[in-house]
Design an enzyme around this catalytic site. Structure first.
Site, PDB file in Angstrom:
ATOM      1  N   GLY A  14       0.823  -1.217   0.000  1.00  0.00           N
ATOM      2  CA  GLY A  14       0.000   0.000   0.000  1.00  0.00           C
ATOM      3  C   GLY A  14       0.851   1.258   0.000  1.00  0.00           C
ATOM      4  O   GLY A  14       0.516   2.240   0.674  1.00  0.00           O
ATOM      5  N   SER A  16       1.378   3.401  -2.425  1.00  0.00           N
ATOM      6  CA  SER A  16       1.085   4.393  -3.469  1.00  0.00           C
ATOM      7  C   SER A  16       0.446   5.656  -2.934  1.00  0.00           C
ATOM      8  O   SER A  16       0.348   6.663  -3.641  1.00  0.00           O
ATOM      9  CB  SER A  16       0.164   3.788  -4.534  1.00  0.00           C
ATOM     10  OG  SER A  16       0.762   2.644  -5.083  1.00  0.00           O
ATOM     11  N   ARG A  17      -0.074   5.588  -1.719  1.00  0.00           N
ATOM     12  CA  ARG A  17      -0.638   6.837  -1.159  1.00  0.00           C
ATOM     13  C   ARG A  17      -0.613   6.816   0.365  1.00  0.00           C
ATOM     14  O   ARG A  17      -0.263   5.800   0.979  1.00  0.00           O
ATOM     15  CB  ARG A  17      -2.059   7.086  -1.669  1.00  0.00           C
ATOM     16  CG  ARG A  17      -3.081   6.036  -1.314  1.00  0.00           C
ATOM     17  CD  ARG A  17      -4.422   6.462  -1.928  1.00  0.00           C
ATOM     18  NE  ARG A  17      -5.363   5.374  -2.008  1.00  0.00           N
ATOM     19  CZ  ARG A  17      -6.275   5.113  -1.084  1.00  0.00           C
ATOM     20  NH1 ARG A  17      -6.345   5.860  -0.009  1.00  0.00           N
ATOM     21  NH2 ARG A  17      -7.111   4.111  -1.249  1.00  0.00           N
ATOM     22  N   ASP A  65      -3.406  -8.283  -4.679  1.00  0.00           N
ATOM     23  CA  ASP A  65      -4.305  -8.122  -3.538  1.00  0.00           C
ATOM     24  C   ASP A  65      -3.635  -8.852  -2.373  1.00  0.00           C
ATOM     25  O   ASP A  65      -3.492 -10.081  -2.416  1.00  0.00           O
ATOM     26  CB  ASP A  65      -5.668  -8.742  -3.878  1.00  0.00           C
ATOM     27  CG  ASP A  65      -6.608  -8.743  -2.689  1.00  0.00           C
ATOM     28  OD1 ASP A  65      -6.170  -8.429  -1.562  1.00  0.00           O
ATOM     29  OD2 ASP A  65      -7.790  -9.098  -2.878  1.00  0.00           O
ATOM     30  N   VAL A  66      -3.213  -8.108  -1.354  1.00  0.00           N
ATOM     31  CA  VAL A  66      -2.419  -8.716  -0.274  1.00  0.00           C
ATOM     32  C   VAL A  66      -3.216  -9.699   0.587  1.00  0.00           C
ATOM     33  O   VAL A  66      -2.633 -10.392   1.423  1.00  0.00           O
ATOM     34  CB  VAL A  66      -1.761  -7.645   0.639  1.00  0.00           C
ATOM     35  CG1 VAL A  66      -0.645  -6.921  -0.090  1.00  0.00           C
ATOM     36  CG2 VAL A  66      -2.779  -6.687   1.203  1.00  0.00           C
ATOM     37  N   TYR A 157     -12.248  -3.504  12.416  1.00  0.00           N
ATOM     38  CA  TYR A 157     -10.939  -2.829  12.277  1.00  0.00           C
ATOM     39  C   TYR A 157     -10.112  -3.007  13.560  1.00  0.00           C
ATOM     40  O   TYR A 157      -8.923  -3.337  13.499  1.00  0.00           O
ATOM     41  CB  TYR A 157     -11.191  -1.351  11.979  1.00  0.00           C
ATOM     42  CG  TYR A 157      -9.945  -0.534  11.686  1.00  0.00           C
ATOM     43  CD1 TYR A 157      -9.308  -0.614  10.447  1.00  0.00           C
ATOM     44  CD2 TYR A 157      -9.426   0.340  12.641  1.00  0.00           C
ATOM     45  CE1 TYR A 157      -8.185   0.151  10.171  1.00  0.00           C
ATOM     46  CE2 TYR A 157      -8.295   1.114  12.371  1.00  0.00           C
ATOM     47  CZ  TYR A 157      -7.688   1.014  11.134  1.00  0.00           C
ATOM     48  OH  TYR A 157      -6.567   1.775  10.864  1.00  0.00           O
ATOM     49  N   ILE A 190      -3.950  10.488  12.100  1.00  0.00           N
ATOM     50  CA  ILE A 190      -2.967  11.029  11.175  1.00  0.00           C
ATOM     51  C   ILE A 190      -3.715  11.814  10.102  1.00  0.00           C
ATOM     52  O   ILE A 190      -4.689  11.294   9.527  1.00  0.00           O
ATOM     53  CB  ILE A 190      -2.150   9.878  10.524  1.00  0.00           C
ATOM     54  CG1 ILE A 190      -1.466   9.027  11.611  1.00  0.00           C
ATOM     55  CG2 ILE A 190      -1.144  10.426   9.520  1.00  0.00           C
ATOM     56  CD1 ILE A 190      -0.536   9.767  12.541  1.00  0.00           C
TER      57      ILE A 190
END
Ligand code: NAP
Length: 249
Positions: A14, A16-17, A65-66, A157, A190
C-alpha cells in the site's frame, strides 16, 4: 539525503498513497531500494522513479491483492527473484469498513480481517523465510491506536489491528534467534483524506483528547518506520510503538 538505509531493500504494501507513500518516500531519501506492492499501479510512479534516481537508488512497483494467498505467494516469489533479498518488510496496506456491530455485514468483517490481518500473515510467511536464511531482517506491522484501546463502530478494524499486535509478538519470539526483528507501529489520528472529511467540530473534539492537541502527519509514521527499519533499533523486537500525540499512554 541520509544513508541510514543505503542499499537496503524495503518492501512496503500500500505504498502508493497516504502513510505507505510517506514510508516509500522516506526510505528512498535514506538510500533504500523500494519495492511498492499495491492493489493497482501507482499513478505517481514516474515521479517516484525520478526521486529515487535523484537519491541514487531505485523503486519498483508490483500489484497484488495482499489478502489473496495465490497472488501473494506469486508476487513475493517474483520480488525475491528480482531483489535477491528483502531486508525490511512493512505490512502497511489496510482498509476500514466501519459500522456498529449490530448492523455490520459479514462481508465487511471478512474484508477488514483479510486485508488488514491475514495479509500480514501471508506476506510475513513468504518474506521471513528469506530473511531467516540471510540471518537478518526487520518486519514492521501497521497497527493502530484503536487496536490497543478499541473504538465504537470499528469492531472489525479494531480486531484486525489488535490481531496484528499478537502476530507481531508471537513472530518476534519465533524468529528472533535468526536475527529477524518484528515490531508494530500504532498510529493515532494522522492527517489524511479520511480525517480531512471529518467536520471541524468532530476534528476539534478528537484533538481535545490528544495531549499534543493536533493530528499527526504521515511523515511522523515514516520516521518511526525509519527507526524500526534501521540498525538504530537493532535491540528492539516484539514492541508496539505508539505514535499518537499522547492519545494513548
Ligand atoms: P490509505 O490512504 O487508504 O492507503 C492504503 C493503501 O493500501 C492504498 O494504497 C490501497 O490501495 C492499499 N490497499 C488497500 N487494500 C489493498 C489490498 N487488498 N491489497 C493491496 N493493497 C491494498 O491508508 P492510510 O491512511 O495511509 O493507512 C495506512 C495504514 O495505516 C493502514 O493499515 C491503516 O489502517 C493504518 N492507520 C492509519 C491511520 C490514519 O489516521 N490514516 C491511523 C492508524 C492506522 P488502493 O489505493 O488501490 O485502494
Amino acid at each position: 539525503m541520509s544513508e541510514l538505509l543505503k542499499g537496503k531493500k524495503l518492501l512496503v504494501t500500500g505504498g502508493s498513497r497516504g502513510i505507505g507513500k510517506a514510508i516509500a518516500t522516506k526510505a528512498i531519501e535514506n538510500g533504500a531500494i523500494v519495492y511498492n506492492l499495491d492493489l493497482g499501479v501507482d499513478p505517481d510512479m514516474e515521479n517516484m522513479k525520478k526521486l529515487a534516481a535523484d537519491n541514487g537508488t531505485e523503486i519498483y512497483g508490483y500489484t497484488a491483492d495482499v489478502s489473496n494467498e495465490e497472488q501473494v505467494v506469486s508476487v513475493c516469489k517474483e520480488i525475491l527473484e528480482h531483489a535477491g533479498s528483502i531486508d525490511i518488510l512493512v505490512n502497511n496496506a489496510g482498509i476500514t469498513r466501519d459500522g456498529l456491530m449490530m448492523r455490520m455485514k459479514t462481508q465487511d468483517w471478512d474484508d477488514v480481517i483479510n486485508i488488514n490481518l491475514k495479509s500480514a500473515f501471508l506476506m510475513s510467511r513468504e518474506i521471513s523465510r528469506a530473511m531467516m536464511k540471510q540471518r537478518s531482517g526487520s518486519i514492521i506491522n501497521m497497527s493502530s491506536v484503536v487496536g490497543v484501546q478499541g473504538n465504537a463502530g470499528q469492531t472489525n478494524y479494531c480486531a484486525s489491528k489488535a490481531g496484528l499486535l499478537g502476530l507481531t509478538k508471537a513472530l518476534a519470539k519465533e524468529i528472533g534467534s535468526r536475527s529477524v526483528r518484528v515490531n508494530a507501529i500504532a498510529p493515532g489520528f494522522i492527517s489524511s483524506p479520511m480525517t480531512d472529511k471529518l467536520s471541524e467540530e468532530v476534528q476539534n473534539n478528537y484533538k481535545a483528547a490528544i495531549p499534543l492537541g493536533v493530528f499527526g502527519e504521515a511523515d511522523d509514521i515514516a520516521n518511526a518506520v525509519l527507526f524500526l527499519a534501521s540498525d538504530m533499533s537493532k535491540y528492539v523486537t516484539g514492541q508496539v510503538l505508539g505514535i499518537n500525540g499522547g492519545l494513548n499512554m
